[in-house]
Design an enzyme around this catalytic site. Sequence first.
Site, PDB file in Angstrom:
ATOM      1  N   GLU A 185      45.620   4.910  58.731  1.00 59.18           N
ATOM      2  CA  GLU A 185      44.687   4.885  59.803  1.00 59.18           C
ATOM      3  C   GLU A 185      43.669   3.718  60.338  1.00 59.18           C
ATOM      4  OE1 GLU A 185      44.670   7.206  61.918  1.00 59.18           O
ATOM      5  OE2 GLU A 185      45.908   9.053  61.036  1.00 59.18           O
ATOM      6  N   SER A 206      23.815  57.230  28.038  1.00 55.55           N
ATOM      7  CA  SER A 206      23.118  56.834  26.607  1.00 55.55           C
ATOM      8  C   SER A 206      23.424  55.449  26.410  1.00 55.55           C
ATOM      9  CB  SER A 206      24.174  57.637  25.650  1.00 55.55           C
ATOM     10  OG  SER A 206      23.886  58.951  25.458  1.00 55.55           O
TER      11      SER A 206
END
Length: 765
Positions: free
Chosen positions: A77, A334
């Site tokens: 590019e 519990s």
Amino acid sequence: MKQALRLTLAAALALLLLADQIFPPPLPGRSAPRAQLVVARDGTPLRAFPDRAHIWRHPVRIEEVSPRYIEALIAYEDRAFWWHPGVNPWALLRAAGQWARHGRVVSGGSTLTMQVARLLEPTPHTLAGKLRQMARAVQLELRCSKREIIEIYLTFAPMGGVLEGVEAASRAYLGKPAQRLSDSEAALLTVLPQAPSLLRPDRYPERARMARDKVLARMQSRWGAARIADARQEPVIAQTVREPLLAPLFAERLRRLQPRAARIESTLDASVQQSVEQLLSARLTVLPARVSMAALVVDNATLEVRAYAGSADFADEARFAHVDMVQAARSPGSALKPFLYGLALDEGLIHSESLLADVPQSFSGYQPGNFQANFSGPVGASEALQRSLNVPAVEVLEQLGPQRFVSALRRGGLKLELPRGATPNLSVILGGAAVTLEGLVGAYTALARGGVSGRPRYRSDAPLEEARMLSEGAAFIIRDVLESGGPVARQVDGGVGTRRGIAWKTGTSFGFRDAWAVGVSDHFAVGVWVGRPDGTPNPGFFGANIAAPLLVDIFSVVDDSPPQPRTPPASVSTTKICWPLGTRREATPPELCHQERTAWMVNGTAPPTFPDRLRGGAARYTDQRDAASGLRVRAACASGEVHSVAMARWPAALEPWLDGALRERALPPAWAPACAGAHAPEAGLKIVGVSDGETIRRAGNGLPPELRLEARGGQEELIWLLDGRQIGRVPAGRALAHKFRDAGRYQITVMDDAGRYDRVEISVR
């Protein structure tokens, strides 16, 4: 002239600088549409939150992208990217000459910076639009470094459909991070922004291949012919584009905490998260339609969360998919018992084998029962914790104090939510308060972190929030008990549990609304919750049968390393103790040591058994015996020689549970005839209507016999037990009917609140 020229140039420059300030470039942090991405600790996307245009964008830094891609991008590019000021005049002149010669665009003159300018501010494909791009490119170069400019491109480059950026494209098309791109894949993603709709590899693989090969041809001088040939052989195969959706509720939570962040980095382990979600999904077929699940995995060393599942299935609205049960406050059943026993150890109230009474008891009107509705009689603290017995836990909490217990948990980082207007009471230990799974798992980390709990961390930069929950010694003992049963279990089964390497506890809330399992290994703390988010009961769902198996499966996924042997801290030691007094063996006369046990102690503390709740008097006493007959006497009624015998008294509530040999040793003999007016502790309560050793036969029709159980004497309420299992409570003076469905021998016991009892054995045929 020179002065005028300088003034003109200065004025022009000033105008340009003024225009630059008045019309700044639209940098991403200011006006670009904002999308968000939540990622795992390795960068794997967990969930993407698109912007208003529904764009998927994964912000990345340059070091998070393969060097192959950066090299291909620059070479294809903009070879002059690293030195030009935003505009490459030579490229523009070349493009203009080619256009003039051929009458069409042969090669573009746009730099990467100009492409970034167009991504941030789209312009028309006209001369005016091109000039605007060039001006914006120069502005970008003045404001940003080359690294920042290329990172904008890496994030915003169009990649087809709703995808933007190399990371989003790599994840969506190739199923991998951009850091691991091959040569072929790097070339493919380099060319894709040129025509993202036409070159999508998932739709047009042949077009994408041809475009990729153009990039590879350009790279031959850099990568070499052999490398390019290998890259060309790689087929273009892309997966169907799907939105990432791992830990969706967790990602939503982090997004709310950081609403302005484009990329949110978390501590989750993507592979562990996926495994946990698969384990939850596999259980959906055996769960009712509206039942959900939640799971949390925390690294003990760092407190970082490795897996977070807030619901069972994010796509199933019937299971309340969007309700995050990691954060929901629910009754833990519990699950708080380990902290109760740990705090009692630290307070010097118990050692690991303190004698507790698992029998029907009334604590100022509060009458807890066990989950299985039966009782075991005398138990040690270790056994009571490991078997999750309710009555002994309430007995310990009564000694520690509910307010003190809740305050200690809060200081340790575990927040308990009580009903509006309520104060801590004995029900807290059996689920009378609410906690979150997040808070509970954070508290359990204390068992593997020397007693220091911590708040789970979701980001690596989050502060480390820790608090002392238990002493190092108490944490060691509680973990050992939950993992292997403690010293007694080690003697019985060789400590088989230690080879598993997991210490866990289950919990079931009242009415089967919540099933819990929470535990720790050397490296992780894991918590599981199962239930309905709307609080509807699920009969038959309890921690041991529905949550614990899932917990064990999660541990097998996240921590397959063998457990390491642990050395007790200096504050922990073992000693022989004696029941019923609870004191050290060496300090107890042999005749008062009815049972010997090995116990863990903290700081050498061996506290005695709790005071008898039903009967006053000292635990040690002296009994008078007739020298000739050995029967019990008093000085006032003795006729012959009398000698004294030292005795150790068992708690009155436990005497009915002593076996024959122990009863003979622990309880005084019968009274001598001359002293018949004296009363044994159990006198005043007598079973009537059925005698000891009686045989009950079935009727001719085969129906089970029904026995009317009655007792004379007793105060307040009578408790009836069959083989140690409670079968009913009735006011004193009333009868209880019970059917004996099976043949066999049965032991029937009746007790009252004052500790009086009677017992008979019968046979049913």
